[in-house]
Enzyme design. Structure first.
Site, PDB file in Angstrom:
ATOM      1  N   ARG A 191      99.638  48.315  18.597  1.00  0.00           N
ATOM      2  CA  ARG A 191      99.298  48.976  19.872  1.00  0.00           C
ATOM      3  C   ARG A 191     100.247  48.543  20.986  1.00  0.00           C
ATOM      4  O   ARG A 191     100.646  49.342  21.821  1.00  0.00           O
ATOM      5  CB  ARG A 191      97.836  48.659  20.264  1.00  0.00           C
ATOM      6  CG  ARG A 191      96.848  49.584  19.588  1.00  0.00           C
ATOM      7  CD  ARG A 191      95.458  49.041  19.652  1.00  0.00           C
ATOM      8  NE  ARG A 191      95.275  47.962  18.683  1.00  0.00           N
ATOM      9  CZ  ARG A 191      94.245  47.125  18.663  1.00  0.00           C
ATOM     10  NH1 ARG A 191      93.304  47.223  19.571  1.00  0.00           N
ATOM     11  NH2 ARG A 191      94.145  46.209  17.740  1.00  0.00           N
ATOM     12  N   LEU A 213      85.779  40.312  11.492  1.00  0.00           N
ATOM     13  CA  LEU A 213      86.483  39.236  10.797  1.00  0.00           C
ATOM     14  C   LEU A 213      87.532  39.730   9.814  1.00  0.00           C
ATOM     15  O   LEU A 213      88.425  38.973   9.422  1.00  0.00           O
ATOM     16  CB  LEU A 213      85.480  38.354  10.044  1.00  0.00           C
ATOM     17  CG  LEU A 213      84.940  37.151  10.808  1.00  0.00           C
ATOM     18  CD1 LEU A 213      83.997  36.342   9.944  1.00  0.00           C
ATOM     19  CD2 LEU A 213      86.071  36.249  11.290  1.00  0.00           C
ATOM     20  N   ASP A 266      95.879  40.172  16.359  1.00  0.00           N
ATOM     21  CA  ASP A 266      95.753  41.629  16.296  1.00  0.00           C
ATOM     22  C   ASP A 266      96.332  42.301  17.550  1.00  0.00           C
ATOM     23  O   ASP A 266      96.293  41.719  18.636  1.00  0.00           O
ATOM     24  CB  ASP A 266      94.271  41.994  16.138  1.00  0.00           C
ATOM     25  CG  ASP A 266      94.084  43.410  15.624  1.00  0.00           C
ATOM     26  OD1 ASP A 266      95.081  44.038  15.202  1.00  0.00           O
ATOM     27  OD2 ASP A 266      92.943  43.896  15.642  1.00  0.00           O
ATOM     28  N   GLY A 267      96.849  43.499  17.358  1.00  0.00           N
ATOM     29  CA  GLY A 267      97.296  44.302  18.496  1.00  0.00           C
ATOM     30  C   GLY A 267      98.799  44.491  18.588  1.00  0.00           C
ATOM     31  O   GLY A 267      99.295  45.077  19.558  1.00  0.00           O
ATOM     32  N   ARG A 316      99.828  49.177   3.924  1.00  0.00           N
ATOM     33  CA  ARG A 316     100.543  49.759   5.082  1.00  0.00           C
ATOM     34  C   ARG A 316     101.843  50.418   4.615  1.00  0.00           C
ATOM     35  O   ARG A 316     102.324  50.142   3.510  1.00  0.00           O
ATOM     36  CB  ARG A 316     100.850  48.663   6.104  1.00  0.00           C
ATOM     37  CG  ARG A 316      99.593  48.138   6.756  1.00  0.00           C
ATOM     38  CD  ARG A 316      99.909  47.264   7.935  1.00  0.00           C
ATOM     39  NE  ARG A 316      98.664  46.863   8.584  1.00  0.00           N
ATOM     40  CZ  ARG A 316      98.550  46.473   9.840  1.00  0.00           C
ATOM     41  NH1 ARG A 316      99.616  46.424  10.614  1.00  0.00           N
ATOM     42  NH2 ARG A 316      97.392  46.135  10.349  1.00  0.00           N
ATOM     43  N   LEU A 325      99.875  18.349  14.062  1.00  0.00           N
ATOM     44  CA  LEU A 325      99.153  19.606  13.843  1.00  0.00           C
ATOM     45  C   LEU A 325      99.490  20.116  12.447  1.00  0.00           C
ATOM     46  O   LEU A 325     100.647  20.037  12.022  1.00  0.00           O
ATOM     47  CB  LEU A 325      99.617  20.653  14.876  1.00  0.00           C
ATOM     48  CG  LEU A 325      99.131  22.087  14.664  1.00  0.00           C
ATOM     49  CD1 LEU A 325      97.680  22.229  15.155  1.00  0.00           C
ATOM     50  CD2 LEU A 325     100.003  23.095  15.421  1.00  0.00           C
ATOM     51  N   HIS A 333     105.409  43.377  15.873  1.00  0.00           N
ATOM     52  CA  HIS A 333     105.336  42.144  15.061  1.00  0.00           C
ATOM     53  C   HIS A 333     106.433  41.168  15.506  1.00  0.00           C
ATOM     54  O   HIS A 333     106.202  39.965  15.602  1.00  0.00           O
ATOM     55  CB  HIS A 333     105.493  42.459  13.568  1.00  0.00           C
ATOM     56  CG  HIS A 333     104.446  43.416  13.056  1.00  0.00           C
ATOM     57  ND1 HIS A 333     103.115  43.246  13.335  1.00  0.00           N
ATOM     58  CD2 HIS A 333     104.537  44.547  12.310  1.00  0.00           C
ATOM     59  CE1 HIS A 333     102.420  44.230  12.766  1.00  0.00           C
ATOM     60  NE2 HIS A 333     103.260  45.028  12.147  1.00  0.00           N
TER      61      HIS A 333
HETATM   62  C1  FPP Z   1      98.161  42.689  13.303  1.00  0.00           C
HETATM   63  O1  FPP Z   1      98.519  43.650  14.279  1.00  0.00           O
HETATM   64  C2  FPP Z   1      99.322  41.871  12.922  1.00  0.00           C
HETATM   65  C3  FPP Z   1      99.826  41.758  11.652  1.00  0.00           C
HETATM   66  C4  FPP Z   1      99.258  42.456  10.494  1.00  0.00           C
HETATM   67  C5  FPP Z   1     101.039  40.964  11.341  1.00  0.00           C
HETATM   68  C6  FPP Z   1     101.214  39.665  12.088  1.00  0.00           C
HETATM   69  C7  FPP Z   1     102.539  39.130  11.763  1.00  0.00           C
HETATM   70  C8  FPP Z   1     103.369  38.492  12.605  1.00  0.00           C
HETATM   71  C9  FPP Z   1     103.067  38.175  14.022  1.00  0.00           C
HETATM   72  C10 FPP Z   1     104.724  38.159  12.062  1.00  0.00           C
HETATM   73  C11 FPP Z   1     105.105  36.831  11.653  1.00  0.00           C
HETATM   74  C12 FPP Z   1     104.093  35.782  11.549  1.00  0.00           C
HETATM   75  C13 FPP Z   1     104.360  34.466  11.433  1.00  0.00           C
HETATM   76  C14 FPP Z   1     103.216  33.539  11.336  1.00  0.00           C
HETATM   77  C15 FPP Z   1     105.707  33.910  11.390  1.00  0.00           C
HETATM   78  P1  FPP Z   1      98.365  45.196  13.943  1.00  0.00           P
HETATM   79  O2  FPP Z   1      99.654  45.689  13.383  1.00  0.00           O
HETATM   80  O3  FPP Z   1      97.183  45.412  13.054  1.00  0.00           O
HETATM   81  O4  FPP Z   1      98.113  45.810  15.378  1.00  0.00           O
HETATM   82  P2  FPP Z   1      97.313  47.158  15.729  1.00  0.00           P
HETATM   83  O5  FPP Z   1      95.861  46.885  15.403  1.00  0.00           O
HETATM   84  O6  FPP Z   1      97.557  47.313  17.196  1.00  0.00           O
HETATM   85  O7  FPP Z   1      97.894  48.253  14.901  1.00  0.00           O
END
Ligand code: FPP
Length: 240
Positions: free
Chosen positions: A20, A191, A16-17, A67, A127, A33
């Site tokens: 931000r 969660l 998460d994050g 989203r 892993l 991302h």
């Molecule tokens: C949450 O941050 C993150 C996601 C919803 C996407 C995570 C995806 C990746 C890191 C891309 C690829 C992944 C792999 C495994 C190859 P958020 O957007 O909710 O952050 P915020 O809470 O700050 O808005």
């Protein structure tokens, strides 16, 4: 007496994050991302180095379809590109990849990509990297309940045979041990529909750091936190 440092068998992470992180830098959310992919690589390396056997990453929840379309497309694109591009390197590191989630909504090319990465890395024995993609825990439990109800209705099993074990076997995680340690970055303490059944006895850790800043040092720090925990599973131990 020197105690051997406890290493969790299964670490699960809510990454998460990203949004931000990007906003703080005046960038588009998708850039967050993009930056988060480096942390995925770092987490895999650190997990292998520390002898963690299972690493589950929450990459896309069923709710994430809500989203903005540009962001959904950016995550899809990034996910496919990363997974396909990293296949050989993951195989070299001894990492087996499993994609966990419903395959509904996916285009044939995404489904082909999933099959390709799982096949390329099938021999990995250091892993198992589980990527939760189009996953939601309540739906997973609902689907398991439907599956078991159907088997009872068809006379294949009795209602009394619905046990904790049979429910666990009907979940998408049937071949995956329960997580020992769940990390959610960015200071949020929830969660969000992730591994609700499986998290019964997991330890939790909520570092403030945003996912793109979660590097190998942060992963090692998290494992130090885990090693200090006294897991009791509802029992009493020498320390308690
Ligand atoms: C949450 O941050 C993150 C996601 C919803 C996407 C995570 C995806 C990746 C890191 C891309 C690829 C992944 C792999 C495994 C190859 P958020 O957007 O909710 O952050 P915020 O809470 O700050 O808005």
């Amino acid at each position: 007496m020197n105690r051997v440092k406890a290493i969790p068998t299964h670490v699960a992470i809510i990454m998460d994050g990203n949004g931000r992180w990007a906003k703080q830098r005046g960038k588009e959310r998708s850039e967050g991302h993009f930056a988060g992919v480096a942390s995925v690589r770092a987490a895999v390396r650190a997990a292998v180095r520390n002898g963690v056997k299972w690493l589950t990453l929450y990459a896309f929840s069923t709710e994430n379809w809500g989203r903005p379309i540009q962001e959904v497309e950016a995550i899809m694109e990034l996910f496919c590109r990363t997974v396909v591009g990293e296949g050989d390197e993951l195989a070299r590191q001894g990492v087996r990849v499993k994609i966990m989630g419903e395959h509904t909504h996916f285009s044939p090319s995404v489904i082909e990509m999933i099959e390709r990465i799982e096949n390329t890395t099938v021999g990995g024995d250091k892993l198992t990297l589980v990527l939760a993609f189009n996953y939601s825990s309540r739906r997973e439990i609902m689907l398991a309940a439907q599956q078991l109800a159907k088997r009872v209705a068809e006379g294949e099993m009795s209602a009394e045979e619905i046990t904790e074990e049979s429910i666990s076997s009907a979940l998408m995680t049937s071949e995956i041990p329960d997580p020992d340690f769940i990390i959610r970055t960015s200071g949020e303490c929830r969660l969000s529909n992730f591994l609700l059944w499986q998290a019964s006895y997991a330890e939790f850790y909520f570092p403030e750091v945003l996912w793109p800043d979660f590097d190998e040092t942060e992963f090692d720090k998290a494992l130090e936190v885990y090693a200090e925990r006294d897991r009791r599973y509802g029992l009493v131990t020498e320390e308690s």
